[in-house]
Scaffold this motif. Structure first.
Motif, PDB file in Angstrom:
ATOM      1  N   GLU A 165     -16.423 -44.912  -9.006  1.00  0.00           N
ATOM      2  CA  GLU A 165     -16.295 -43.648 -10.133  1.00  0.00           C
ATOM      3  C   GLU A 165     -17.796 -43.141 -10.896  1.00  0.00           C
ATOM      4  OE1 GLU A 165     -11.261 -42.527 -11.176  1.00  0.00           O
ATOM      5  OE2 GLU A 165     -12.646 -43.254 -13.132  1.00  0.00           O
ATOM      6  N   ARG A 166     -17.838 -42.019 -10.278  1.00  0.00           N
ATOM      7  CA  ARG A 166     -18.879 -41.174 -10.539  1.00  0.00           C
ATOM      8  C   ARG A 166     -18.498 -39.667 -11.410  1.00  0.00           C
ATOM      9  NH1 ARG A 166     -20.677 -45.885 -11.333  1.00  0.00           N
ATOM     10  NH2 ARG A 166     -22.407 -46.358 -10.053  1.00  0.00           N
ATOM     11  N   ALA A 167     -19.598 -39.177 -12.660  1.00  0.00           N
ATOM     12  CA  ALA A 167     -19.062 -37.539 -12.536  1.00  0.00           C
ATOM     13  C   ALA A 167     -19.039 -36.894 -12.376  1.00  0.00           C
ATOM     14  CB  ALA A 167     -19.513 -37.615 -14.459  1.00  0.00           C
ATOM     15  N   ARG A 168     -20.542 -37.672 -11.815  1.00  0.00           N
ATOM     16  CA  ARG A 168     -21.082 -36.820 -10.640  1.00  0.00           C
ATOM     17  C   ARG A 168     -21.904 -37.739  -9.740  1.00  0.00           C
ATOM     18  NH1 ARG A 168     -25.901 -32.749 -13.318  1.00  0.00           N
ATOM     19  NH2 ARG A 168     -25.403 -35.087 -14.665  1.00  0.00           N
ATOM     20  N   PRO A 169     -20.601 -37.571  -8.723  1.00  0.00           N
ATOM     21  CA  PRO A 169     -21.004 -38.031  -7.516  1.00  0.00           C
ATOM     22  C   PRO A 169     -22.435 -37.858  -6.461  1.00  0.00           C
ATOM     23  CG  PRO A 169     -18.939 -36.996  -7.028  1.00  0.00           C
ATOM     24  CD  PRO A 169     -19.364 -37.032  -8.437  1.00  0.00           C
ATOM     25  N   HIS A 170     -22.686 -39.022  -5.904  1.00  0.00           N
ATOM     26  CA  HIS A 170     -24.142 -38.586  -5.289  1.00  0.00           C
ATOM     27  C   HIS A 170     -24.020 -38.629  -3.639  1.00  0.00           C
ATOM     28  CE1 HIS A 170     -28.132 -37.751  -4.182  1.00  0.00           C
ATOM     29  NE2 HIS A 170     -28.650 -39.342  -4.087  1.00  0.00           N
ATOM     30  N   THR A 171     -23.030 -37.297  -3.297  1.00  0.00           N
ATOM     31  CA  THR A 171     -22.834 -37.987  -1.511  1.00  0.00           C
ATOM     32  C   THR A 171     -23.801 -36.943  -0.974  1.00  0.00           C
ATOM     33  OG1 THR A 171     -21.385 -35.319  -2.310  1.00  0.00           O
ATOM     34  CG2 THR A 171     -20.474 -37.271  -2.415  1.00  0.00           C
ATOM     35  N   LEU A 172     -24.442 -36.319  -1.105  1.00  0.00           N
ATOM     36  CA  LEU A 172     -25.322 -35.703   0.304  1.00  0.00           C
ATOM     37  C   LEU A 172     -24.052 -35.022   0.989  1.00  0.00           C
ATOM     38  CD1 LEU A 172     -28.372 -38.232   0.635  1.00  0.00           C
ATOM     39  CD2 LEU A 172     -28.477 -36.154  -0.941  1.00  0.00           C
ATOM     40  N   THR A 173     -23.865 -34.323   0.596  1.00  0.00           N
ATOM     41  CA  THR A 173     -22.877 -32.995   1.314  1.00  0.00           C
ATOM     42  C   THR A 173     -23.610 -32.879   2.732  1.00  0.00           C
ATOM     43  OG1 THR A 173     -20.760 -33.661  -0.494  1.00  0.00           O
ATOM     44  CG2 THR A 173     -20.685 -31.889   2.076  1.00  0.00           C
ATOM     45  N   LEU A 174     -24.373 -32.039   2.568  1.00  0.00           N
ATOM     46  CA  LEU A 174     -25.647 -31.190   2.998  1.00  0.00           C
ATOM     47  C   LEU A 174     -26.242 -32.188   4.365  1.00  0.00           C
ATOM     48  CD1 LEU A 174     -25.880 -27.883   1.188  1.00  0.00           C
ATOM     49  CD2 LEU A 174     -24.011 -28.444   2.452  1.00  0.00           C
ATOM     50  N   SER A 175     -26.429 -32.992   4.424  1.00  0.00           N
ATOM     51  CA  SER A 175     -27.372 -34.451   4.726  1.00  0.00           C
ATOM     52  C   SER A 175     -27.156 -34.931   6.227  1.00  0.00           C
ATOM     53  CB  SER A 175     -27.826 -35.227   3.881  1.00  0.00           C
ATOM     54  OG  SER A 175     -27.188 -36.280   3.545  1.00  0.00           O
ATOM     55  N   GLY A 176     -27.718 -35.063   6.555  1.00  0.00           N
ATOM     56  CA  GLY A 176     -27.436 -36.652   7.637  1.00  0.00           C
ATOM     57  C   GLY A 176     -26.403 -37.915   7.113  1.00  0.00           C
ATOM     58  N   GLN A 177     -26.275 -38.082   5.839  1.00  0.00           N
ATOM     59  CA  GLN A 177     -25.450 -39.177   5.725  1.00  0.00           C
ATOM     60  C   GLN A 177     -24.248 -39.245   5.625  1.00  0.00           C
ATOM     61  OE1 GLN A 177     -26.693 -40.997   2.106  1.00  0.00           O
ATOM     62  NE2 GLN A 177     -24.729 -40.939   1.271  1.00  0.00           N
ATOM     63  N   HIS A 178     -23.389 -40.134   6.589  1.00  0.00           N
ATOM     64  CA  HIS A 178     -22.026 -40.359   6.399  1.00  0.00           C
ATOM     65  C   HIS A 178     -21.651 -41.186   7.311  1.00  0.00           C
ATOM     66  CE1 HIS A 178     -23.502 -39.282  11.252  1.00  0.00           C
ATOM     67  NE2 HIS A 178     -22.337 -39.808  11.569  1.00  0.00           N
ATOM     68  N   GLN A 179     -20.401 -41.804   7.152  1.00  0.00           N
ATOM     69  CA  GLN A 179     -19.891 -43.275   7.441  1.00  0.00           C
ATOM     70  C   GLN A 179     -19.005 -43.005   8.867  1.00  0.00           C
ATOM     71  OE1 GLN A 179     -19.318 -41.548   4.655  1.00  0.00           O
ATOM     72  NE2 GLN A 179     -21.626 -42.062   4.215  1.00  0.00           N
ATOM     73  N   ALA A 180     -19.125 -43.754   9.725  1.00  0.00           N
ATOM     74  CA  ALA A 180     -18.208 -43.700  10.685  1.00  0.00           C
ATOM     75  C   ALA A 180     -16.848 -45.059  10.441  1.00  0.00           C
ATOM     76  CB  ALA A 180     -19.154 -43.525  12.431  1.00  0.00           C
ATOM     77  N   TYR A 181     -15.595 -44.117  10.137  1.00  0.00           N
ATOM     78  CA  TYR A 181     -15.039 -45.620  10.446  1.00  0.00           C
ATOM     79  C   TYR A 181     -14.294 -45.502  12.166  1.00  0.00           C
ATOM     80  CZ  TYR A 181     -15.821 -45.372   5.371  1.00  0.00           C
ATOM     81  OH  TYR A 181     -16.712 -44.862   4.458  1.00  0.00           O
ATOM     82  N   TYR A 182     -13.163 -46.840  11.823  1.00  0.00           N
ATOM     83  CA  TYR A 182     -13.022 -47.404  13.407  1.00  0.00           C
ATOM     84  C   TYR A 182     -11.289 -46.496  12.644  1.00  0.00           C
ATOM     85  CZ  TYR A 182     -16.100 -50.018  15.830  1.00  0.00           C
ATOM     86  OH  TYR A 182     -17.452 -50.714  16.203  1.00  0.00           O
ATOM     87  N   VAL A 183     -11.012 -45.892  13.942  1.00  0.00           N
ATOM     88  CA  VAL A 183      -9.780 -45.247  13.652  1.00  0.00           C
ATOM     89  C   VAL A 183      -8.940 -45.609  14.957  1.00  0.00           C
ATOM     90  CG1 VAL A 183      -7.742 -43.341  13.443  1.00  0.00           C
ATOM     91  CG2 VAL A 183      -9.866 -43.859  12.356  1.00  0.00           C
ATOM     92  N   ASP A 184      -7.927 -46.341  15.161  1.00  0.00           N
ATOM     93  CA  ASP A 184      -7.210 -46.876  16.117  1.00  0.00           C
ATOM     94  C   ASP A 184      -6.461 -45.413  17.241  1.00  0.00           C
ATOM     95  OD1 ASP A 184      -5.125 -47.013  18.237  1.00  0.00           O
ATOM     96  OD2 ASP A 184      -4.399 -48.675  16.993  1.00  0.00           O
TER      97      ASP A 184
END
Lengths: 154, 300
Positions: free
Chosen positions: B77-96
């Motif tokens: 938890e962070r008050a201002r999370p560093h998420t880089l929404t507008l960048s190419g940063q992302h995580q791919a999770y397996y979903v059935d």
């Protein structure tokens, strides 16, 4: 008459920079001196995408063409009207490069003997992965210095 | 000591990186630490995506962790999370794959915008669903069948892809799996995207203004995928410079977690011998890549 200093560089178009770099490094012993547009600053400046390589004292840029290039037939080893880049190598290196071509499954034509009274001993002809025509040759007069060139720094 | 009159030659960062020896053995991607604004809201979101509201979750003092197989996701938890929404940063999770249409429908019903894009890695050339978690971390839903693991890949941004590749594939011992932006075909594809005929994820393409004629041209954005065990780390060229953490800080969030069979003492000695800055806490080593992204190495 124009007062040219030397050949500055050539741009050689290939359809895959990574594959071509590997060919020039592993077969001919070139080295990458610079890659352009693999960092944010180059991208923002709108620079072209290329790899600069040095082979002996020859500076050349591997470039991506604007569009797909027609590939020459497999059994063609000399370009249209004979156009090609030719590199002089020592007699020993000539044989080593032929061995490296074989190890990398690069087909070639030669070695072809040149006239005995000429400056060249033998040549071999082949293509890079982009279909560019190349030649290596050894010179009978390899100890003679024709025109030494020093690469500029930077 | 240099001879009199000789000039010291400064090595470039690339020359220095080329001299480094790889870490013995090949580490495996095993986890990700992400920053979120509200762990409870994040848990609700990810529980829906993972289809697991109970057994896989562990509550920590200041964090929440979800485990599946050998992989885990840690939310801090962070008050201002560093998420880089507008960048190419992302995580791919397996979903059935059988659950995926329902997951997408439920996310949309819950008010999340779900985008349908494709990427360039050979395993991702079909359209996938992408959504932001409540804090702005970009999540990719990678369809799978009977996949026991959690993570397909994690993408991060860097401003120099040559240095990035040397760090991940040479220094850390990953294996280059796929590169995009080196081939003529990649550029031909970008034209289709510019004409609206190819639903590429925004970070995979860009417009450059060519310096000599000021022409605006579509290009692929350079990407290199490096394999660490079953997982991939995608290195995406940043299209603009972003604020990096202080240069001497090696430990932070968000970060990738790799695990290695190499004992911590050996890994620490190796990094020290390679002139690579790191911090150590027990069997965990903390480093930062040339783009300022944090990496944790969990040693055997």
């Amino acid at each position: 008459m124009a007062n040219l200093e030397s050949l500055s560089h050539s741009a050689i178009c290939v359809d895959n920079l990574r594959e071509a770099e590997r060919f020039y490094e592993e077969v001919l012993g070139a080295r990458v001196v610079n890659r352009v547009n693999f960092n944010t600053d180059d991208a923002r400046r709108g620079r072209s995408v290329h790899s600069s390589m040095v082979l002996g004292d020859f500076l050349f840029a591997l470039m991506l063409p604007k569009d797909r290039m027609p590939m020459p037939p497999d059994d063609q080893y000399r370009g249209t009207n004979g156009f090609r880049h030719g590199f002089a190598v020592s007699r020993d290196e000539f044989d080593e490069i032929l061995e490296r071509l074989k190890r990398h499954n690069v087909s070639f034509q030669g070695p072809s003997d040149h006239p005995e009274k000429g400056p060249l001993g033998q040549s071999a002809y082949f293509k890079d992965p982009g279909g560019n025509f190349l030649e290596i040759c050894w010179r009978r007069d390899e100890n003679r210095v024709y025109n030494p060139v020093t690469l500029a720094e930077g | 000591m240099l001879p009199a009159g000789a000039k010291a030659v400064q090595r470039t960062p690339i020359e220095s990186a080329l001299e480094r020896q790889p870490l013995p053995g090949q580490p495996r991607l095993c986890g990700i630490v992400l920053e979120v604004e509200d762990v409870d809201a994040a848990r609700t979101f990810y529980a829906q995506v993972f289809g697991d509201a109970g057994s896989g979750w562990r509550q920590g003092k200041h964090s929440l962790t979800y485990c599946r197989g050998q992989h885990w996701l840690e939310l801090v938890e962070r008050a201002r999370p560093h998420t880089l929404t507008l960048s190419g940063q992302h995580q791919a999770y397996y979903v059935d794959a059988r659950r995926l249409p329902d997951v997408v429908r439920q996310l949309r019903e819950a008010g999340h915008e779900v985008s349908e894009w494709r990427e360039d890695h050979p395993a991702e050339r079909s359209v996938n669903a992408y959504v932001l978690d409540p804090s702005g971390n970009r999540v990719q839903l990678a369809p799978s069948t009977n996949e026991p693991l959690l993570l397909h890949h994690a993408c991060i941004e860097l401003h120099d892809l040559e240095l990035a590749e040397l760090f991940y594939a040479r220094t850390l011992g990953g294996a280059v799996d796929y590169c995009h932006g080196w081939a003529m075909d990649d550029y031909a594809e970008a034209a289709a995207w510019a004409e609206g005929r190819d639903p590429c994820a925004p970070w995979t393409r860009r417009f450059d203004v060519r310096y000599w004629d000021k022409l605006r041209i579509a290009r692929p954005n350079m990407q290199t995928f490096v394999r660490f065990g079953e997982g991939l780390v995608g290195l995406i060229l940043a299209t603009e410079h972003r604020q990096e953490p202080p240069p001497d800080q090696q430990w932070g969030t968000p970060r990738l977690i790799l695990d290695s069979d190499v004992p911590a003492q050996q890994a620490a000695a190796h990094f020290a011998s390679q002139d690579l800055a790191f911090e150590r806490e027990g069997s965990r080593l903390f480093l930062r890549d040339p783009g300022g992204n944090y990496v944790e190495l969990v040693c055997g």
